[in-house]
Motif scaffolding. Structure first.
Motif, PDB file in Angstrom:
ATOM      1  N   PHE A   1      18.487  11.989  -5.156  1.00 34.68           N
ATOM      2  CA  PHE A   1      17.995  13.347  -5.409  1.00 34.68           C
ATOM      3  C   PHE A   1      16.888  13.338  -6.452  1.00 34.68           C
ATOM      4  O   PHE A   1      15.856  14.020  -6.287  1.00 34.68           O
ATOM      5  CB  PHE A   1      19.126  14.262  -5.860  1.00 34.68           C
ATOM      6  CG  PHE A   1      18.633  15.618  -6.307  1.00 34.68           C
ATOM      7  CD1 PHE A   1      18.204  16.549  -5.371  1.00 34.68           C
ATOM      8  CD2 PHE A   1      18.551  15.942  -7.656  1.00 34.68           C
ATOM      9  CE1 PHE A   1      17.711  17.793  -5.775  1.00 34.68           C
ATOM     10  CE2 PHE A   1      18.065  17.171  -8.065  1.00 34.68           C
ATOM     11  CZ  PHE A   1      17.644  18.108  -7.128  1.00 34.68           C
ATOM     12  N   ALA A   2      17.074  12.595  -7.549  1.00 32.20           N
ATOM     13  CA  ALA A   2      16.046  12.541  -8.594  1.00 32.20           C
ATOM     14  C   ALA A   2      14.731  12.020  -8.026  1.00 32.20           C
ATOM     15  O   ALA A   2      13.651  12.539  -8.336  1.00 32.20           O
ATOM     16  CB  ALA A   2      16.518  11.652  -9.750  1.00 32.20           C
ATOM     17  N   THR A   3      14.808  11.003  -7.170  1.00 27.85           N
ATOM     18  CA  THR A   3      13.605  10.447  -6.546  1.00 27.85           C
ATOM     19  C   THR A   3      12.898  11.482  -5.683  1.00 27.85           C
ATOM     20  O   THR A   3      11.676  11.641  -5.751  1.00 27.85           O
ATOM     21  CB  THR A   3      13.983   9.230  -5.684  1.00 27.85           C
ATOM     22  OG1 THR A   3      14.621   8.248  -6.500  1.00 27.85           O
ATOM     23  CG2 THR A   3      12.756   8.620  -5.024  1.00 27.85           C
ATOM     24  N   SER A   4      13.656  12.179  -4.864  1.00 28.38           N
ATOM     25  CA  SER A   4      13.065  13.158  -3.949  1.00 28.38           C
ATOM     26  C   SER A   4      12.537  14.386  -4.686  1.00 28.38           C
ATOM     27  O   SER A   4      11.448  14.896  -4.374  1.00 28.38           O
ATOM     28  CB  SER A   4      14.105  13.594  -2.911  1.00 28.38           C
ATOM     29  OG  SER A   4      14.527  12.504  -2.133  1.00 28.38           O
ATOM     30  N   PHE A   5      13.296  14.863  -5.671  1.00 28.15           N
ATOM     31  CA  PHE A   5      12.895  16.107  -6.336  1.00 28.15           C
ATOM     32  C   PHE A   5      11.694  15.894  -7.260  1.00 28.15           C
ATOM     33  O   PHE A   5      10.883  16.810  -7.439  1.00 28.15           O
ATOM     34  CB  PHE A   5      14.067  16.702  -7.115  1.00 28.15           C
ATOM     35  CG  PHE A   5      13.879  18.153  -7.448  1.00 28.15           C
ATOM     36  CD1 PHE A   5      13.800  19.103  -6.440  1.00 28.15           C
ATOM     37  CD2 PHE A   5      13.774  18.579  -8.767  1.00 28.15           C
ATOM     38  CE1 PHE A   5      13.610  20.454  -6.743  1.00 28.15           C
ATOM     39  CE2 PHE A   5      13.589  19.923  -9.075  1.00 28.15           C
ATOM     40  CZ  PHE A   5      13.512  20.859  -8.060  1.00 28.15           C
ATOM     41  N   THR A   6      11.544  14.682  -7.840  1.00 25.50           N
ATOM     42  CA  THR A   6      10.328  14.424  -8.620  1.00 25.50           C
ATOM     43  C   THR A   6       9.095  14.483  -7.719  1.00 25.50           C
ATOM     44  O   THR A   6       8.046  14.977  -8.132  1.00 25.50           O
ATOM     45  CB  THR A   6      10.377  13.050  -9.313  1.00 25.50           C
ATOM     46  OG1 THR A   6      10.696  12.040  -8.358  1.00 25.50           O
ATOM     47  CG2 THR A   6      11.364  13.020 -10.450  1.00 25.50           C
ATOM     48  N   SER A   7       9.228  13.982  -6.488  1.00 26.82           N
ATOM     49  CA  SER A   7       8.104  14.065  -5.555  1.00 26.82           C
ATOM     50  C   SER A   7       7.787  15.510  -5.211  1.00 26.82           C
ATOM     51  O   SER A   7       6.616  15.901  -5.110  1.00 26.82           O
ATOM     52  CB  SER A   7       8.407  13.271  -4.279  1.00 26.82           C
ATOM     53  OG  SER A   7       8.497  11.892  -4.550  1.00 26.82           O
ATOM     54  N   LEU A   8       8.839  16.319  -5.032  1.00 26.40           N
ATOM     55  CA  LEU A   8       8.620  17.726  -4.681  1.00 26.40           C
ATOM     56  C   LEU A   8       7.886  18.464  -5.793  1.00 26.40           C
ATOM     57  O   LEU A   8       6.807  19.029  -5.571  1.00 26.40           O
ATOM     58  CB  LEU A   8       9.963  18.386  -4.370  1.00 26.40           C
ATOM     59  CG  LEU A   8       9.915  19.815  -3.808  1.00 26.40           C
ATOM     60  CD1 LEU A   8      11.140  20.088  -2.923  1.00 26.40           C
ATOM     61  CD2 LEU A   8       9.873  20.877  -4.914  1.00 26.40           C
ATOM     62  N   ILE A   9       8.451  18.469  -6.996  1.00 29.65           N
ATOM     63  CA  ILE A   9       7.810  19.260  -8.053  1.00 29.65           C
ATOM     64  C   ILE A   9       6.494  18.624  -8.497  1.00 29.65           C
ATOM     65  O   ILE A   9       5.576  19.324  -8.941  1.00 29.65           O
ATOM     66  CB  ILE A   9       8.743  19.502  -9.253  1.00 29.65           C
ATOM     67  CG1 ILE A   9       9.192  18.200  -9.911  1.00 29.65           C
ATOM     68  CG2 ILE A   9       9.931  20.342  -8.848  1.00 29.65           C
ATOM     69  CD1 ILE A   9      10.018  18.400 -11.177  1.00 29.65           C
ATOM     70  N   GLY A  10       6.368  17.293  -8.350  1.00 34.16           N
ATOM     71  CA  GLY A  10       5.098  16.648  -8.691  1.00 34.16           C
ATOM     72  C   GLY A  10       3.978  17.096  -7.785  1.00 34.16           C
ATOM     73  O   GLY A  10       2.872  17.404  -8.242  1.00 34.16           O
ATOM     74  N   VAL A  11       4.250  17.149  -6.484  1.00 32.73           N
ATOM     75  CA  VAL A  11       3.241  17.631  -5.532  1.00 32.73           C
ATOM     76  C   VAL A  11       2.995  19.120  -5.734  1.00 32.73           C
ATOM     77  O   VAL A  11       1.845  19.577  -5.720  1.00 32.73           O
ATOM     78  CB  VAL A  11       3.674  17.339  -4.083  1.00 32.73           C
ATOM     79  CG1 VAL A  11       2.830  18.125  -3.084  1.00 32.73           C
ATOM     80  CG2 VAL A  11       3.564  15.837  -3.799  1.00 32.73           C
TER      81      VAL A  11
ATOM     82  N   GLY B   1       0.771  -1.240   0.000  1.00 33.97           N
ATOM     83  CA  GLY B   1       0.000   0.000   0.000  1.00 33.97           C
ATOM     84  C   GLY B   1       0.794   1.278   0.000  1.00 33.97           C
ATOM     85  O   GLY B   1       0.273   2.328  -0.377  1.00 33.97           O
ATOM     86  N   GLY B   2       2.075   1.209   0.392  1.00 39.09           N
ATOM     87  CA  GLY B   2       2.799   2.444   0.607  1.00 39.09           C
ATOM     88  C   GLY B   2       3.542   2.984  -0.586  1.00 39.09           C
ATOM     89  O   GLY B   2       3.651   4.189  -0.756  1.00 39.09           O
ATOM     90  N   VAL B   3       4.115   2.127  -1.409  1.00 30.83           N
ATOM     91  CA  VAL B   3       4.997   2.596  -2.475  1.00 30.83           C
ATOM     92  C   VAL B   3       4.187   3.239  -3.596  1.00 30.83           C
ATOM     93  O   VAL B   3       3.437   2.594  -4.293  1.00 30.83           O
ATOM     94  CB  VAL B   3       5.867   1.457  -3.029  1.00 30.83           C
ATOM     95  CG1 VAL B   3       6.769   1.965  -4.134  1.00 30.83           C
ATOM     96  CG2 VAL B   3       6.701   0.848  -1.903  1.00 30.83           C
ATOM     97  N   GLY B   4       4.352   4.549  -3.737  1.00 29.90           N
ATOM     98  CA  GLY B   4       3.631   5.249  -4.797  1.00 29.90           C
ATOM     99  C   GLY B   4       2.186   5.547  -4.448  1.00 29.90           C
ATOM    100  O   GLY B   4       1.403   5.899  -5.327  1.00 29.90           O
ATOM    101  N   GLY B   5       1.819   5.428  -3.177  1.00 32.76           N
ATOM    102  CA  GLY B   5       0.425   5.637  -2.798  1.00 32.76           C
ATOM    103  C   GLY B   5       0.229   6.903  -2.008  1.00 32.76           C
ATOM    104  O   GLY B   5       0.400   6.917  -0.800  1.00 32.76           O
ATOM    105  N   THR B   6      -0.099   8.008  -2.658  1.00 30.30           N
ATOM    106  CA  THR B   6      -0.317   9.278  -1.977  1.00 30.30           C
ATOM    107  C   THR B   6      -1.451  10.017  -2.681  1.00 30.30           C
ATOM    108  O   THR B   6      -2.088   9.494  -3.588  1.00 30.30           O
ATOM    109  CB  THR B   6       0.937  10.169  -2.024  1.00 30.30           C
ATOM    110  OG1 THR B   6       1.164  10.575  -3.391  1.00 30.30           O
ATOM    111  CG2 THR B   6       2.171   9.424  -1.523  1.00 30.30           C
ATOM    112  N   ILE B   7      -1.658  11.266  -2.271  1.00 25.40           N
ATOM    113  CA  ILE B   7      -2.672  12.107  -2.906  1.00 25.40           C
ATOM    114  C   ILE B   7      -2.406  12.279  -4.401  1.00 25.40           C
ATOM    115  O   ILE B   7      -3.307  12.587  -5.174  1.00 25.40           O
ATOM    116  CB  ILE B   7      -2.730  13.492  -2.208  1.00 25.40           C
ATOM    117  CG1 ILE B   7      -3.949  14.299  -2.713  1.00 25.40           C
ATOM    118  CG2 ILE B   7      -1.431  14.247  -2.384  1.00 25.40           C
ATOM    119  CD1 ILE B   7      -4.159  15.615  -1.993  1.00 25.40           C
ATOM    120  N   THR B   8      -1.168  12.038  -4.832  1.00 29.77           N
ATOM    121  CA  THR B   8      -0.852  12.212  -6.247  1.00 29.77           C
ATOM    122  C   THR B   8      -1.593  11.212  -7.132  1.00 29.77           C
ATOM    123  O   THR B   8      -1.766  11.467  -8.319  1.00 29.77           O
ATOM    124  CB  THR B   8       0.665  12.087  -6.486  1.00 29.77           C
ATOM    125  OG1 THR B   8       1.132  10.864  -5.914  1.00 29.77           O
ATOM    126  CG2 THR B   8       1.399  13.242  -5.850  1.00 29.77           C
TER     127      THR B   8
END
Length: 425
Positions: A298-308, A205-212
């Motif tokens: 960094f790529a993993t974290s920054f995609t989450s930042l700009i995606g949100v 349930g956790g991997v890739g599972g957010t409001i996005t």
């Protein structure tokens, strides 16, 4: 519903013109990359470190669950011509109350978390350049400026490049640790070792599972897909994206199984666990491999930042516009509207204060509770909407969709209870 039927008829009339092809892929990559953050990688690595390949089957099921949820969100947007918030609002005012509280509290705390997560690998790569907190502020400001001034097409291209970096780095690491393929295939058999239940549920349930996941339909519309003639394209886009994510997650499980499980190394929980992994990689394979991993981190974290920053701001703009249409002028694109930019500022500047202060106890508890509730809220409301007359009959759920969404809803309810119990009450 008259407008819905007209949209559906027009869509079917144009369906032959919408051929699903690799060139069409985009929104799925965006939603999948945004949903997988550094914390998800740590959870996957810890699962691999504790149980080896035994829980590989759970990662595969998790991929299928996310495909079902994102497909349902995209199908709602295309089949009805309405946004997901429109659908939620039709279920009653309680959904509006929950969403309003969610985006305000969640955005405040998540903004600080996303900036910190993006800053960690930069501070490790460039230890003498500036303080960690200044790196975090810089990441937030760069994300703000990038999303503020760019159209969706540019945003999608940058996300795709960063996903490519994430993918190549993790697959390289999985190959470098020399996985035992016989053990990996054995991990596809559903087995629950002692003490693995909540690791298993978290992996599903956790991997890739957010409001996005809820933002997927908004990105589908931003891409220009607006009716059912795009349904095949959307489904291909969604499947390819989450299969890519599945490979990404499996690769990290391989790294955990081979690098951590065999040597008994334990990672710290949270994003800092990836710095522990960097140290292990440097000790085992040298500084170049460790630095390559930090670039992928960094790529993993920054995609989450700009995606949100982009996707949740679109959802907030839709939410505000439904109640105050005057805030969005006629012909104004959602990503250039006042509510969109106001939420961008909310995600960036107030959370900076949390980088310099201990996060208030009450705020953390509120964030944990409403955040834990979101995934069951999403799964169960989609189940409700896509089985009702709000959705044209041709595009309502079948047995498979109902089974997947129902199972996802139950899974996320169990995880919700566990997350709430684990809060620092």
């Amino acid at each position: 519903m008259a407008d819905t039927k007209q949209t559906d008829t027009a869509g079917r009339g144009n369906e032959a013109q919408r051929k699903a092809s690799w060139r069409s892929i985009g929104p799925g990559i965006v939603v999948a990359a945004t949903g997988v953050g550094a914390g998800d990688l740590v959870a996957t690595l810890i699962a691999g470190g504790k149980f080896g390949y035994t829980l590989l089957w759970a990662a595969v099921i998790g991929c299928l669950v996310k495909i079902s949820l994102a497909e349902a969100a995209g199908r709602w947007h295309l089949a009805t011509g309405r946004t997901l918030f429109d659908g939620w609002r039709s279920l009653g005012s309680w959904t509006t109350v929950y969403f309003a509280g969610y985006v305000v509290v969640w955005g405040f705390v998540y903004g600080a978390a996303a900036m910190s997560s993006s800053a960690l690998p930069l501070a490790a790569l460039f230890p003498d350049v500036m303080d960690f907190k200044l790196w975090a502020v810089l990441c937030g400001l760069v994300g703000l400026v990038f999303v503020w001034f760019n159209r969706y097409a540019v945003f999608e291209k940058v996300m795709t490049v960063l996903v490519g970096v994430m993918f190549l780095v993790t697959v390289y690491l999985a190959i470098r640790v020399t996985p035992r393929l016989d053990s990996a295939f054995a991990g596809l058999a559903p087995v629950l070792p002692d003490g693995s239940l909540f690791y298993t549920l978290g992996l599903i349930g956790g991997v890739g599972g957010t409001i996005t996941l809820a933002a997927y339909g908004y990105w589908v519309n931003a891409k220009g897909w607006t009716d059912t003639s795009w349904m095949k394209v959307m489904r291909l886009d969604n499947r390819v994206a989450y299969l890519t994510t599945g490979i990404f997650v499996v690769a990290m499980l391989f790294v955990g199984a081979e690098l951590l499980h065999s040597s008994g190394v334990a990672l710290a929980k949270g994003d800092r666990g990836l710095l522990d992994l960097s140290a292990v990689l440097e000790d085992r394979y040298g500084a170049a491999t460790a630095k390559l991993f930090l670039i992928g981190f960094f790529a993993t974290s920054f995609t989450s930042l700009i995606g949100v920053w982009h996707g949740v701001s679109l959802m907030f703009a839709d939410f505000v516009t439904k109640y105050r249409p005057s805030l969005t002028g006629p012909g104004t694109r959602p990503d250039k509207s006042l509510p969109f930019r106001a939420y961008l500022l909310w995600l960036t500047f107030p959370p900076i204060s949390l980088l310099f202060l201990d996060q208030p106890f009450g705020l953390i508890v509120a964030y944990g509770v409403i955040g834990a509730l979101f995934m069951p809220f999403l799964a169960l409301t989609l189940l409700w909407l896509l089985n009702s007359s709000r959705t044209p009959a041709d595009w309502r759920n079948g047995l498979l969709s109902n089974g997947m969404l129902g199972a996802a809803g139950l899974l996320f309810l169990v995880l919700c209870v566990q997350q709430v119990r684990d809060l620092p009450w």
